[in-house]
Design a protein around this motif. Structure first.
Motif, short mmCIF file in Angstrom:
data_model
loop_
_atom_site.label_atom_id
_atom_site.label_comp_id
_atom_site.label_asym_id
_atom_site.label_seq_id
_atom_site.Cartn_x
_atom_site.Cartn_y
_atom_site.Cartn_z
N UNK A 65 33.89 39.25 50.71
CA UNK A 65 32.50 38.77 49.80
C UNK A 65 31.81 38.81 50.95
N UNK A 66 31.83 38.14 52.16
CA UNK A 66 30.77 37.67 52.59
C UNK A 66 30.89 37.04 54.56
N UNK A 67 30.80 37.84 55.60
CA UNK A 67 30.97 37.51 57.07
C UNK A 67 29.78 36.91 57.48
N UNK A 68 30.38 35.73 57.80
CA UNK A 68 28.98 35.17 58.67
C UNK A 68 29.71 35.11 59.98
N UNK A 69 28.82 35.94 60.81
CA UNK A 69 29.06 36.52 62.09
C UNK A 69 28.09 35.42 63.22
N UNK A 70 28.60 34.46 64.21
CA UNK A 70 27.70 33.85 64.89
C UNK A 70 28.16 33.71 66.49
N UNK A 75 28.12 26.84 53.63
CA UNK A 75 28.71 27.93 52.79
C UNK A 75 29.72 27.64 51.77
N UNK A 76 30.11 25.99 52.10
CA UNK A 76 30.65 25.13 50.49
C UNK A 76 29.86 24.88 49.84
N UNK A 77 28.48 24.37 50.41
CA UNK A 77 27.19 23.46 48.86
C UNK A 77 26.28 25.00 47.90
N UNK A 78 26.31 26.28 49.12
CA UNK A 78 26.15 28.27 48.22
C UNK A 78 27.36 28.14 46.98
N UNK A 79 28.34 28.05 47.47
CA UNK A 79 29.90 28.26 46.56
C UNK A 79 29.73 29.68 46.89
N UNK A 80 30.28 29.46 48.15
CA UNK A 80 31.34 30.51 48.44
C UNK A 80 31.54 31.18 49.56
N UNK A 81 32.33 29.78 49.58
CA UNK A 81 33.28 29.51 51.29
C UNK A 81 34.41 29.96 51.05
N UNK A 82 35.15 30.11 49.54
CA UNK A 82 36.20 31.15 49.48
C UNK A 82 36.13 32.15 49.70
N UNK A 83 35.65 32.62 49.20
CA UNK A 83 34.83 33.61 49.54
C UNK A 83 34.72 34.57 50.73
N UNK A 84 34.72 33.52 51.83
CA UNK A 84 33.69 33.98 53.26
C UNK A 84 35.09 33.99 53.96
N UNK A 85 33.91 34.74 54.94
CA UNK A 85 34.48 35.16 56.58
C UNK A 85 33.74 34.61 58.09
N UNK A 86 33.90 33.65 58.65
CA UNK A 86 33.28 32.49 59.44
C UNK A 86 33.72 33.05 60.63
N UNK A 87 33.36 33.92 61.78
CA UNK A 87 33.42 34.19 63.14
C UNK A 87 32.85 34.34 64.29
N UNK A 121 36.87 34.70 71.29
CA UNK A 121 36.80 34.78 69.72
C UNK A 121 37.50 34.11 69.10
N UNK A 122 36.86 34.10 68.00
CA UNK A 122 37.74 32.68 66.81
C UNK A 122 37.71 34.02 65.32
N UNK A 123 38.28 33.58 64.15
CA UNK A 123 37.59 33.61 63.29
C UNK A 123 39.04 33.36 62.21
N UNK A 124 37.90 32.78 60.34
CA UNK A 124 38.59 32.27 59.68
C UNK A 124 38.04 32.44 58.78
N UNK A 125 38.83 32.29 57.45
CA UNK A 125 38.56 32.29 56.15
C UNK A 125 38.65 34.11 55.16
N UNK A 126 38.52 34.55 54.21
CA UNK A 126 39.16 35.19 53.55
C UNK A 126 38.97 36.69 54.03
N UNK A 127 40.24 37.21 54.06
CA UNK A 127 41.02 38.33 54.76
C UNK A 127 41.07 38.40 56.32
N UNK A 128 41.22 37.17 56.69
CA UNK A 128 41.93 36.72 57.77
C UNK A 128 43.11 36.46 58.02
#
Length: 435
Positions: free
Chosen positions: A6-11, A227-239, A389-396
């Motif tokens: 639901x949420x992809x964060x590319x850093x 992401x935790x404080x925003x309530x979206x951590x479990x539905x997010x992917x962090x790269x 490259x590293x990625x974790x979270x939903x879909x990974x």
């Protein structure tokens, strides 16, 4: 196409290298990503491996000669501060954020290169005032989302000290945290340049570079916390990714000095370029040689003979010479007449007066930003020059991959968000996806 997150964060941690892994694996917030997701040991970057082409590749899945951003800056011979490829219009074809927006999802971008005037919901583009009459804040507002930027500057503008690091990245971090909590975008792209800056002016393995990596760890931790404080951590992917690595150097090659002596670059009495027939356009560790009239065989032969003589000299700083056709095969700008690759320890500048080779000291790097002690732009074929490259979270899914290419990242990001970039040079890395 089904969305995998639901949420992809590319850093983007600019200049993060595969060689940084021994440090990253012991830092707690990078550990969080490494322990839960996919880690790629080596990412093959593009040619030339400079920031703007790299970031255009990340969002298109294409090489520079296809997406059109073939260098950081434009070909403007003699201009002390040339314009950069700041604008979305510099990119040919579609992008990740275009397709996400087309799918009625929310997009946000903070200092991501080549996003000026892009159709992004919350956009603070990377663009700077490079003319004396320009104002930094106004330039940014004009080319991004004004209300979004005004709010961020009102809240966090006191943190900045112009474009200086690490304060700029600290400002970007607070802006990122606030954006996550208040906007909860489906796609968030953020670009941090602290490490790149420290490596340029202090060296690849300097204490300053190490300190920047530790600051990046804390920044990553704050983003995960948001992401935790925003309530979206479990539905997010962090790269967390790098765009290129860097190599130490202390000698600058000024090929334009030789072109000037051969009257292929002409100047007026004030020393300003008034015309040119051949010009060396720097990409730091590589350079394009442009010839104004490529149909002139005598001009082509004169430049070729010069390059051949330099290639025969082990102290010329030039390791390889490619034709325009060979440059295109490597994904670079095929419109050049030649492309040259620097030897280790060397990089290219565009000076047309003075010495052909200038030895760079720490004092030079501190006094003038055109002088550096480590840079990029080199060929991906250079040894120990991969990024990470590293990625974790939903879909990974948890996995370790030996290698991917920078061109593979965009198509994979698109798949995570259930959109497509179409026919790209890169592929979807299915091995990291939990489908």
């Amino acid at each position: 196409m089904i969305r995998l997150t639901d949420h992809l964060v590319i850093i983007s941690f600019d200049c993060l290298s595969a060689l940084d892994f021994p440090i990253l694996k012991d830092l707690p917030h990078f550990q969080t990503i490494l322990n839960k997701g996919t880690y790629v040991e080596n990412v093959e970057t593009i040619y030339p491996s400079v920031t703007y082409p790299c970031h255009a590749t990340i969002v298109t899945g294409n090489y520079p000669n296809r997406h059109g951003v073939i260098n950081n800056t434009l070909l403007q011979p003699g201009r002390l501060s040339p314009d950069w490829n700041w604008y979305r219009d510099c990119i040919y074809g579609t992008t990740l954020y275009d397709e996400v927006k087309r799918a009625n999802l929310t997009t946000a971008s903070l200092l991501w290169p080549v996003t000026g005037k892009a159709n992004i919901d919350y956009n603070m583009p990377e663009i700077f005032a490079n003319r004396p009459w320009q104002n930094q804040i106004l330039v940014s507002l004009k080319n991004g989302t004004p209300s979004f930027q005004l709010d961020l500057n009102k809240r966090f503008g006191h943190i900045r000290k112009g474009l200086n690091q690490p304060e700029l990245d600290d400002f970007v971090l607070e802006s990122t945290v606030h954006t996550i909590k208040t906007k909860k975008p489906n796609l968030l792209m953020v670009h941090f340049t602290d490490l790149d800056t420290q490596r340029h002016y202090h060296g690849f393995s300097s204490e300053e570079a190490s300190a920047a990596i530790h600051r990046h760890n804390r920044r990553l931790g704050r983003i995960l916390e948001a992401l935790h404080e925003g309530g979206i951590y479990e539905n997010s992917t962090v790269v967390a990714l790098g765009d290129h690595s860097a190599l130490d150097e202390n000698k600058a090659v000024n090929l334009n000095v030789l072109l000037h002596k051969k009257n292929l670059i002409t100047t007026n009495v004030k020393g300003k370029i008034i015309n040119w027939q051949a010009y060396c356009k720097s990409c730091d560790g590589s350079a394009y040689i442009y010839i104004k009239d490529k149909q002139d065989p005598s001009l082509l032969n004169e430049v070729k003979n010069l390059l051949d003589s330099l290639l025969d000299d082990p102290n010329s700083g030039i390791e390889q010479v490619f034709t325009g056709e060979q440059a295109a095969e490597k994904g670079a700008d095929g419109r050049c007449a030649y492309m040259i690759e620097a030897s280790r320890g060397y990089y290219f500048l565009e000076d047309f007066e003075g010495e052909y080779i200038k030895t760079i000291t720490r004092e030079d790097a501190a006094a003038d930003k055109k002088y550096t002690l480590a840079c990029h732009g080199y060929s991906p074929d250079k040894e120990n020059y991969g990024t990470i490259f590293m990625a974790a979270g939903k879909g990974i899914k948890p996995n370790t991959l030996p290698s991917i290419r920078l061109i593979d990242e965009g198509p994979t990001f698109a798949r995570l968000l259930g959109v497509s970039l179409g026919n790209t040079d890169g592929r979807i890395v299915e091995e990291m996806l939990a489908i």
